[in-house]
Scaffold this motif. Structure first.
Motif, PDB file in Angstrom:
ATOM      1  N   ASN A 150       0.839  -1.189   0.000  1.00 43.75           N
ATOM      2  CA  ASN A 150       0.000   0.000   0.000  1.00 43.75           C
ATOM      3  C   ASN A 150       0.877   1.244   0.000  1.00 43.75           C
ATOM      4  O   ASN A 150       1.753   1.390   0.852  1.00 43.75           O
ATOM      5  CB  ASN A 150      -0.920   0.013   1.218  1.00 43.75           C
ATOM      6  CG  ASN A 150      -1.937  -1.112   1.181  1.00 43.75           C
ATOM      7  OD1 ASN A 150      -1.597  -2.258   1.447  1.00 43.75           O
ATOM      8  ND2 ASN A 150      -3.162  -0.811   0.842  1.00 43.75           N
ATOM      9  N   VAL A 151       0.627   2.113  -0.964  1.00 45.65           N
ATOM     10  CA  VAL A 151       1.441   3.323  -1.132  1.00 45.65           C
ATOM     11  C   VAL A 151       0.520   4.532  -1.246  1.00 45.65           C
ATOM     12  O   VAL A 151      -0.524   4.472  -1.914  1.00 45.65           O
ATOM     13  CB  VAL A 151       2.339   3.212  -2.386  1.00 45.65           C
ATOM     14  CG1 VAL A 151       3.100   4.507  -2.610  1.00 45.65           C
ATOM     15  CG2 VAL A 151       3.305   2.062  -2.245  1.00 45.65           C
ATOM     16  N   GLY A 152       0.917   5.613  -0.598  1.00 42.86           N
ATOM     17  CA  GLY A 152       0.226   6.887  -0.735  1.00 42.86           C
ATOM     18  C   GLY A 152       1.013   7.812  -1.640  1.00 42.86           C
ATOM     19  O   GLY A 152       2.248   7.889  -1.548  1.00 42.86           O
ATOM     20  N   ILE A 153       0.323   8.514  -2.533  1.00 43.24           N
ATOM     21  CA  ILE A 153       0.966   9.456  -3.463  1.00 43.24           C
ATOM     22  C   ILE A 153       0.383  10.840  -3.196  1.00 43.24           C
ATOM     23  O   ILE A 153      -0.838  11.035  -3.289  1.00 43.24           O
ATOM     24  CB  ILE A 153       0.732   9.060  -4.932  1.00 43.24           C
ATOM     25  CG1 ILE A 153       1.193   7.619  -5.175  1.00 43.24           C
ATOM     26  CG2 ILE A 153       1.452  10.017  -5.874  1.00 43.24           C
ATOM     27  CD1 ILE A 153       0.862   7.110  -6.571  1.00 43.24           C
ATOM     28  N   TYR A 154       1.255  11.795  -2.859  1.00 41.43           N
ATOM     29  CA  TYR A 154       0.819  13.162  -2.560  1.00 41.43           C
ATOM     30  C   TYR A 154       1.397  14.110  -3.598  1.00 41.43           C
ATOM     31  O   TYR A 154       2.600  14.098  -3.863  1.00 41.43           O
ATOM     32  CB  TYR A 154       1.282  13.571  -1.164  1.00 41.43           C
ATOM     33  CG  TYR A 154       1.059  15.038  -0.857  1.00 41.43           C
ATOM     34  CD1 TYR A 154      -0.222  15.561  -0.717  1.00 41.43           C
ATOM     35  CD2 TYR A 154       2.147  15.899  -0.713  1.00 41.43           C
ATOM     36  CE1 TYR A 154      -0.413  16.899  -0.428  1.00 41.43           C
ATOM     37  CE2 TYR A 154       1.962  17.235  -0.426  1.00 41.43           C
ATOM     38  CZ  TYR A 154       0.676  17.735  -0.282  1.00 41.43           C
ATOM     39  OH  TYR A 154       0.486  19.055  -0.013  1.00 41.43           O
TER      40      TYR A 154
END
Length: 545
Positions: free
Chosen positions: A478-482
């Motif tokens: 799981n990766v968050g991209i901002y």
């Protein structure tokens, strides 16, 4: 000279040092208390029969009693404080033989150091060059010819004497007088000093800016701390209410179950007492010798008629059916937690409007490569070994890649992305102008895209074919991209435990950006989970999150 004479008067004639606790004898001479005591002790041990003053040799038949000289003590202490310290200058006057004085100038021609008195009598001609006190003077002489350095060789960057100028080593070199060479050097140093001043000013400004930024960060973290504390206080309050409600429900169920049991127990206790009474009565009849009385008693008939198993049946029914409804309690807990979790975004609704958390983003089938299968909701891209039959168009990738339908040219945005355990997977952003075929079309391998890529057990970032490994975790899925478009910031976060920052790209974005995936032997999916953030603006109020 006067200073030297004063110093001499303030020194003990026995220890030849400044007076320490000075005392005075009847003859008028002064000594240190310890010094004169030691002298008298020696004279007493040698049995001279008298005592003498070490200064004037005056004899005393009785051991003198020295008197403390406070005035002399104060004068000596003041002089020791005011006198020149040895560390200030250790150069002494060459001509002060008996009482050396500190030099104030050094004459290079005479090769002598001068005090103030001898300086006034010194020759004032130009060849007598005076400098601040300097020692030793040997470093001002040519080690080869023993002459004073008078010139400076610019080509060899050394000081030379007049004989060196005529030697083969420096013949034909540009030679300047020391004064002129010194002026040139001072001019160069002035330029260097000016440049250093400008550099120092820049560093001061940078330090000031960093200090201000540090204070701003401290203010933001203070607000964040208060807001997080307020959020969890609210969570504890809601959970406390839910706990209180559930405990009350357990109490109500306990009362509901125990009430009929208590009533039946009470009824059975009354019947037990009645049976005990009747049993005693029957026992009395059994011991009664009056046959007529036993046969005429009516209580015996009542005992026979009272044989009823209704209470026993009801008792078994209560035992089998009267229990706490655990399923009901579980439903209350589950629904209560579900309702509360649903209210968390409302608690933070006024605090994360500056970050658009995108969960309804869709993948564009027109950009999907022929080996990419899209899910029905257009959120998941899976690699397929069988080529898909899609119409050719200029937007379609010839590699296993796909971009989103929506692009972003302003604002702050956040996505959460899930990836498969195996395969080659890349997530990132790209311009619409990214090439569609060849090696240069792979996201992260050109100037139009930025990517985070999984290859075996390594995770790396890349842009314009320049890569860097950021993690070696094989379980991160799981990766968050901002994306902060105006600030030129693209950040990747690891969202599985431990949640942490992976990498941040900083640049100037010049075109709208699309979310972009690359998949080989795996899958990538846009998460539909709601996401909320905690703002860190200084306008935040405590308790509002």
């Amino acid at each position: 000279m006067a200073s030297a004479r004063l110093r001499q008067e303030l020194c003990c004639s026995i220890c030849l040092d400044f007076y320490r606790k000075p005392v005075i004898l009847r003859c008028g001479h002064n000594f240190c208390q310890d010094c004169i005591t030691g002298v008298f002790d020696t004279q007493e041990e040698e049995e001279w029969g008298f005592y003498t003053c070490p200064e004037c040799r005056k004899r005393f038949k009785v051991r003198p009693l020295p008197v403390r000289n406070l005035a002399l003590y104060n004068i000596a202490e003041l002089y020791k404080v005011a006198r020149p310290k040895p560390e200030e200058t250790e150069i002494l006057c060459t001509y002060c033989i008996d009482f050396p004085q500190h030099a104030v100038k050094t004459c290079l021609h005479c090769e002598a150091s001068l005090c103030e008195v001898h300086l006034r009598a010194h020759c004032t001609s130009e060849e007598h060059i005076l400098l601040d006190p300097t020692s030793p003077l040997q470093n001002r002489h040519c080690p080869i010819h023993g002459k004073l350095f008078e010139y400076y060789c610019s080509e060899d960057s050394v000081c030379v004497c007049v004989h060196c100028c005529l030697s083969e080593q420096h013949r034909g070199h540009q030679v300047e007088m020391l004064n002129k060479a010194s002026q040139i050097r001072k001019a160069e140093l002035s330029v260097i000093l000016e440049n250093m001043g400008l550099l120092k000013a820049k560093k001061n400004m940078a330090t000031l800016n960093l200090t201000r930024h540090g204070r701003k960060v401290e203010q933001e973290t203070a607000v964040l701390t208060k807001n997080v504390a307020a959020l969890f206080s609210t969570i504890r309050e809601h959970l406390g209410c839910l706990e209180h409600h559930i405990l009350n429900e357990i109490k109500l169920q306990e009362q509901k179950v125990l009430l009929p049991i208590s009533e039946l127990i009470g009824k059975l206790e009354v019947e037990k007492d009645e049976l005990t009474r009747k049993m005693h009565y029957i026992e009395e009849l059994c011991h009664n010798t009056d046959s007529l009385a036993v046969l005429q008693d009516q209580e015996l008939d009542n005992v026979r008629d009272d044989d009823d198993d209704e209470e026993e049946t009801y008792s078994k029914h209560l035992i089998s059916t009267s229990h706490v409804d655990r399923l009901l309690l579980s439903l209350i807990i589950q629904k209560g937690l579900d309702r509360y979790v649903a209210t968390i975004p409302k608690l933070t609704a006024d605090r994360w409007s500056n970050v658009e958390c995108v969960s309804d983003l869709l993948l564009d089938d027109n950009t999907s490569g022929n080996n990419i299968c899209l899910s029905g909701d257009l959120k998941m891209a899976t690699y397929s070994t069988e080529a898909q039959e899609r119409g050719a168009n200029s937007c379609r990738f010839q590699t296993g890649q796909v971009m989103s339908t929506t692009s972003f040219s302003s604002g702050k945005h956040f996505w959460e992305v899930e990836v498969s355990e195996d395969g080659l997977r890349s997530v990132g952003v790209a311009y619409s102008s990214i090439p569609r075929a060849g090696q240069e079309s792979i996201i992260g391998y050109n100037s139009q895209s930025w990517s985070l890529t999984w290859i075996n057990h390594l995770i790396g970032v890349s842009h314009n074919s320049e890569g860097k490994t950021v993690s070696k975790s094989s379980t991160m899925r799981n990766v968050g991209i901002y994306l902060d478009y105006e600030a030129g910031v693209l950040t990747f976060y690891q969202l599985c435990n431990p949640i942490r920052h992976l990498y941040t790209f900083t640049c100037v974005f010049t075109e709208p950006l699309h979310l972009a995936f690359r998949v080989e032997n795996g899958w990538v999916r846009i998460s539909s989970k709601p996401f909320w953030t905690i703002a860190s603006t200084t306008e935040s109020k405590v308790g509002d999150l």
